[in-house]
Design an enzyme around this catalytic site. Structure first.
Site, PDB file in Angstrom:
ATOM      1  N   LYS A 253       0.844  -1.211   0.000  1.00 18.85           N
ATOM      2  CA  LYS A 253       0.000   0.000   0.000  1.00 18.85           C
ATOM      3  C   LYS A 253       0.874   1.253   0.000  1.00 18.85           C
ATOM      4  O   LYS A 253       0.639   2.178  -0.771  1.00 18.85           O
ATOM      5  CB  LYS A 253      -0.882  -0.005   1.251  1.00 18.85           C
ATOM      6  CG  LYS A 253      -1.532   1.337   1.550  1.00 18.85           C
ATOM      7  CD  LYS A 253      -2.391   1.292   2.789  1.00 18.85           C
ATOM      8  CE  LYS A 253      -1.700   1.588   4.079  1.00 18.85           C
ATOM      9  NZ  LYS A 253      -1.374   3.020   4.294  1.00 18.85           N
ATOM     10  N   ASN A 254       1.885   1.266   0.852  1.00 18.97           N
ATOM     11  CA  ASN A 254       2.683   2.491   1.003  1.00 18.97           C
ATOM     12  C   ASN A 254       3.601   2.753  -0.181  1.00 18.97           C
ATOM     13  O   ASN A 254       4.138   3.849  -0.318  1.00 18.97           O
ATOM     14  CB  ASN A 254       3.494   2.442   2.303  1.00 18.97           C
ATOM     15  CG  ASN A 254       2.612   2.677   3.519  1.00 18.97           C
ATOM     16  OD1 ASN A 254       1.431   2.971   3.390  1.00 18.97           O
ATOM     17  ND2 ASN A 254       3.192   2.538   4.706  1.00 18.97           N
TER      18      ASN A 254
ATOM     19  N   ARG B  40      -8.368  -0.785   4.940  1.00 28.78           N
ATOM     20  CA  ARG B  40      -7.520   0.239   4.327  1.00 28.78           C
ATOM     21  C   ARG B  40      -6.154  -0.335   3.975  1.00 28.78           C
ATOM     22  O   ARG B  40      -5.485   0.179   3.076  1.00 28.78           O
ATOM     23  CB  ARG B  40      -7.307   1.407   5.305  1.00 28.78           C
ATOM     24  CG  ARG B  40      -8.536   2.263   5.520  1.00 28.78           C
ATOM     25  CD  ARG B  40      -8.184   3.431   6.395  1.00 28.78           C
ATOM     26  NE  ARG B  40      -6.962   4.046   5.918  1.00 28.78           N
ATOM     27  CZ  ARG B  40      -6.134   4.768   6.663  1.00 28.78           C
ATOM     28  NH1 ARG B  40      -6.393   4.989   7.926  1.00 28.78           N
ATOM     29  NH2 ARG B  40      -5.042   5.286   6.151  1.00 28.78           N
TER      30      ARG B  40
ATOM     31  N   CYS C  36      -4.783  13.221  12.779  1.00 29.63           N
ATOM     32  CA  CYS C  36      -5.283  11.870  12.597  1.00 29.63           C
ATOM     33  C   CYS C  36      -5.095  11.149  13.913  1.00 29.63           C
ATOM     34  O   CYS C  36      -4.537  11.710  14.855  1.00 29.63           O
ATOM     35  CB  CYS C  36      -4.557  11.154  11.468  1.00 29.63           C
ATOM     36  SG  CYS C  36      -2.867  10.772  11.885  1.00 29.63           S
TER      37      CYS C  36
HETATM   38  C1  UD1 Z   1       4.652   6.974   6.008  1.00 25.94           C
HETATM   39  C2  UD1 Z   1       3.784   5.749   5.924  1.00 25.94           C
HETATM   40  C3  UD1 Z   1       3.274   5.352   7.304  1.00 25.94           C
HETATM   41  C4  UD1 Z   1       4.451   5.197   8.255  1.00 25.94           C
HETATM   42  C5  UD1 Z   1       5.354   6.440   8.237  1.00 25.94           C
HETATM   43  C6  UD1 Z   1       6.616   6.262   9.058  1.00 25.94           C
HETATM   44  C7  UD1 Z   1       2.821   5.968   3.720  1.00 25.94           C
HETATM   45  C8  UD1 Z   1       1.615   6.218   2.891  1.00 25.94           C
HETATM   46  N1  UD1 Z   1       2.673   6.025   5.036  1.00 25.94           N
HETATM   47  O1  UD1 Z   1       3.824   8.027   6.492  1.00 25.94           O
HETATM   48  O2  UD1 Z   1       2.558   4.127   7.195  1.00 25.94           O
HETATM   49  O3  UD1 Z   1       3.949   4.993   9.564  1.00 25.94           O
HETATM   50  O4  UD1 Z   1       5.748   6.723   6.891  1.00 25.94           O
HETATM   51  O5  UD1 Z   1       7.331   5.164   8.627  1.00 25.94           O
HETATM   52  O6  UD1 Z   1       3.890   5.661   3.210  1.00 25.94           O
HETATM   53  N2  UD1 Z   1       6.676  14.933   9.937  1.00 25.94           N
HETATM   54  C9  UD1 Z   1       6.800  16.280  10.166  1.00 25.94           C
HETATM   55  N3  UD1 Z   1       6.650  17.150   9.111  1.00 25.94           N
HETATM   56  C10 UD1 Z   1       6.388  16.704   7.849  1.00 25.94           C
HETATM   57  C11 UD1 Z   1       6.291  15.322   7.610  1.00 25.94           C
HETATM   58  C12 UD1 Z   1       6.440  14.450   8.674  1.00 25.94           C
HETATM   59  O7  UD1 Z   1       7.032  16.707  11.292  1.00 25.94           O
HETATM   60  O8  UD1 Z   1       6.258  17.543   6.934  1.00 25.94           O
HETATM   61  C13 UD1 Z   1       6.841  13.991  11.064  1.00 25.94           C
HETATM   62  C14 UD1 Z   1       5.583  13.156  11.305  1.00 25.94           C
HETATM   63  O9  UD1 Z   1       4.655  13.829  12.134  1.00 25.94           O
HETATM   64  C15 UD1 Z   1       6.166  11.932  11.969  1.00 25.94           C
HETATM   65  C16 UD1 Z   1       7.521  11.766  11.275  1.00 25.94           C
HETATM   66  O10 UD1 Z   1       7.822  13.039  10.715  1.00 25.94           O
HETATM   67  O11 UD1 Z   1       6.377  12.172  13.338  1.00 25.94           O
HETATM   68  C17 UD1 Z   1       7.556  10.722  10.174  1.00 25.94           C
HETATM   69  O12 UD1 Z   1       6.515  10.965   9.276  1.00 25.94           O
HETATM   70  P1  UD1 Z   1       6.590  10.532   7.745  1.00 25.94           P
HETATM   71  O13 UD1 Z   1       7.792   9.672   7.529  1.00 25.94           O
HETATM   72  O14 UD1 Z   1       6.431  11.742   6.899  1.00 25.94           O
HETATM   73  O15 UD1 Z   1       5.286   9.630   7.598  1.00 25.94           O
HETATM   74  P2  UD1 Z   1       4.306   9.539   6.380  1.00 25.94           P
HETATM   75  O16 UD1 Z   1       5.037   9.723   5.106  1.00 25.94           O
HETATM   76  O17 UD1 Z   1       3.102  10.360   6.636  1.00 25.94           O
END
Ligand code: UD1
Length: 430
Positions: A22-23, A407, A124
């Site tokens: 999915k990811n 999901r 979320c």
């Molecule tokens: C992706 C995965 C999710 C997984 C996560 C961490 C997908 C669709 N989802 O989510 O399943 O749990 O990686 O491995 O691939 N953050 C910020 N600012 C930003 C972006 C992120 O502070 O602009 C923080 C987030 O709040 C979190 C951390 O960085 O604490 C990691 O988030 P991120 O790696 O971006 O997760 P996702 O890409 O949303």
């Protein structure tokens, strides 16, 4: 809303075909926006999140053709996406709020069309999850960004985005993907420093390269992208889902079973296999994937801490906790990626688990057995951890609100029932 009824205590034995990730599929779908030619993705999992992303793309005007049905098994489904006639550059709140990964359309839209209006995803269940890094990275490439009425309004300069060096202050999977896609059509070279190294990033890079992008270093923490004028048609097979494979590995261990995970890549969950060696769980690589079973009967408590790849994935933390609930001794599980990712704890405790949470760590003291109960969770991985607990528990467990499972886990009840699980979906009409 559908529920899942599980009668626990049966060891799971057999083969399970691992679906496309999915990811990986979500950013790959968004990548179609980078070209006016057709992108074909194979091994696409049949999941609610994939439909949400497809609906978002259709709303932008992408022409979508889907082949194969949900029972297509190992081949998954094939999707053809053509973004030759985009009609809207706006990702509306109603679609984005359903799924945070919708923000992945931002980079491709600004890079190819010079502007985009994308709703902020909002909070979320597992924490605030901001998108500031996606925004800062695009600003570094010259985009002008304003936040207005809950939307990100992004505009590229007249000549388009320009390559830049962007140093991530914190590793982000989604922001790495968004910026890597945008950089493919930016002028000159972009370097992403402290980039995420997850296998899904490597899979996206492979697809973009097949579309004509110039990318080096994906899979390392330094990715270099040299912009090109346009991308072209390509066909790409979605990589196997390491989180699904890791979840079923834990299903084998928690039930004292023996599962062969076909299409699973041990290299993609090496940290999990390594952590589970002292827990007395054996992982064995095979030609078709890998096999998982207990070594000597009893499980032993081990400590784990979630980290960006190649560390222990946060998306397997809840499942690991279920496993540790029935291990001998104690286990300390520390969550470093997301705040608020222990919602499964009170539900596991209702099944007889002994867990104490101190800030971002949970101390799990193993109990001889869990007992079935009606339970509910508010996110995908927490829900599946309750399924694992139910498979090991004595008596009947009913997992409520399983739309979260739908999901992210393709045909979970069919896959596990085929290996001996006693579980069924209770459909509710209202
Ligand atoms: C992706 C995965 C999710 C997984 C996560 C961490 C997908 C669709 N989802 O989510 O399943 O749990 O990686 O491995 O691939 N953050 C910020 N600012 C930003 C972006 C992120 O502070 O602009 C923080 C987030 O709040 C979190 C951390 O960085 O604490 C990691 O988030 P991120 O790696 O971006 O997760 P996702 O890409 O949303």
């Amino acid at each position: 809303m559908d529920k899942l009824r599980i009668r626990g205590g049966r060891p799971l034995i057999g083969d399970i075909q691992i679906s496309g990730a999915k990811n990986a599929a979500l950013p790959l779908l968004a990548a179609c926006l980078l070209s006016d030619e057709t992108l074909t993705l194979t091994n696409l999992p049949h999941l609610a999140d994939i439909s949400t992303m497809a609906n978002l793309l259709a709303q932008h005007g992408v022409d979508i053709r889907l082949n194969g049905d949900e029972g297509a098994g190992s081949q998954g489904r094939t999707i053809e996406l053509n973004a030759g006639s985009i009609t809207s550059l706006e990702a509306p709140y109603d679609l984005v709020r359903k799924m945070r990964a919708s923000v992945l359309v931002l980079g491709p839209l600004v890079a190819r069309f010079g502007q985009a209006k994308v709703s902020l995803p909002g909070g979320c269940a597992i924490g605030p999850r901001p998108v500031d890094l996606h925004i800062k990275g695009l600003q570094a490439m010259g985009a002008q960004i304003e936040i207005e009425g809950g939307y990100v309004l992004a505009k590229a300069p007249a000549g388009g985005l320009t390559g830049a060096e962007f140093v991530f202050p914190q590793v982000s999977v989604g922001a790495t993907e968004n910026l890597m896609m945008a950089a493919c059509l930016a002028k000159g070279q972009t370097t992403l420093v402290n980039a995420a190294r997850e296998p899904e990033i490597g899979d996206l890079a492979k697809c973009l390269i097949a579309m004509g992008a110039v990318i080096e270093g994906a899979g390392t923490d330094r990715i270099r992208i040299t912009g090109v004028d346009r991308l072209h048609a390509a066909t790409h097979e979605v990589v196997g889902d390491r989180i699904e494979a890791g979840t079923y590995a834990m299903a084998a261990a928690i039930t004292g079973g023996d599962l062969h995970l076909l299409g699973g890549k041990l290299d993609h969950i090496r940290a999990v296999a390594t952590a589970l060696v002292p827990a007395e769980v054996v992982f064995q690589e095979t030609e078709q994937g890998f096999r998982v079973r207990r070594a000597n009967g009893a499980l032993h408590g081990v400590d784990v801490m979630t980290e960006p790849f190649p560390g222990f994935p946060t998306d397997l933390q809840a499942q690991m906790m279920s496993l540790m609930c029935v291990a001998q001794g104690a286990s300390m599980i520390t969550e470093t990626i997301f705040e608020n990712r222990f919602m499964h704890v009170p539900e596991l405790m209702r099944m007889g688990a002994n867990i104490t949470v101190h800030g971002s760590s949970a101390l799990v003291r193993g109990v001889p057995k869990l007992t079935g109960a009606p339970v509910m969770a508010t996110d995908l991985r927490a829900s599946v951890s309750l399924v694992l607990a139910g498979l090991a528990a004595e008596g009947e467990t009913v997992v409520n609100r399983i739309y979260h499972l739908d999901r992210g886990y393709e045909r979970i009840e069919q896959k596990l029932s085929a290996c001996g699980a006693d579980m069924e979906r209770l459909r509710e009409t209202s």
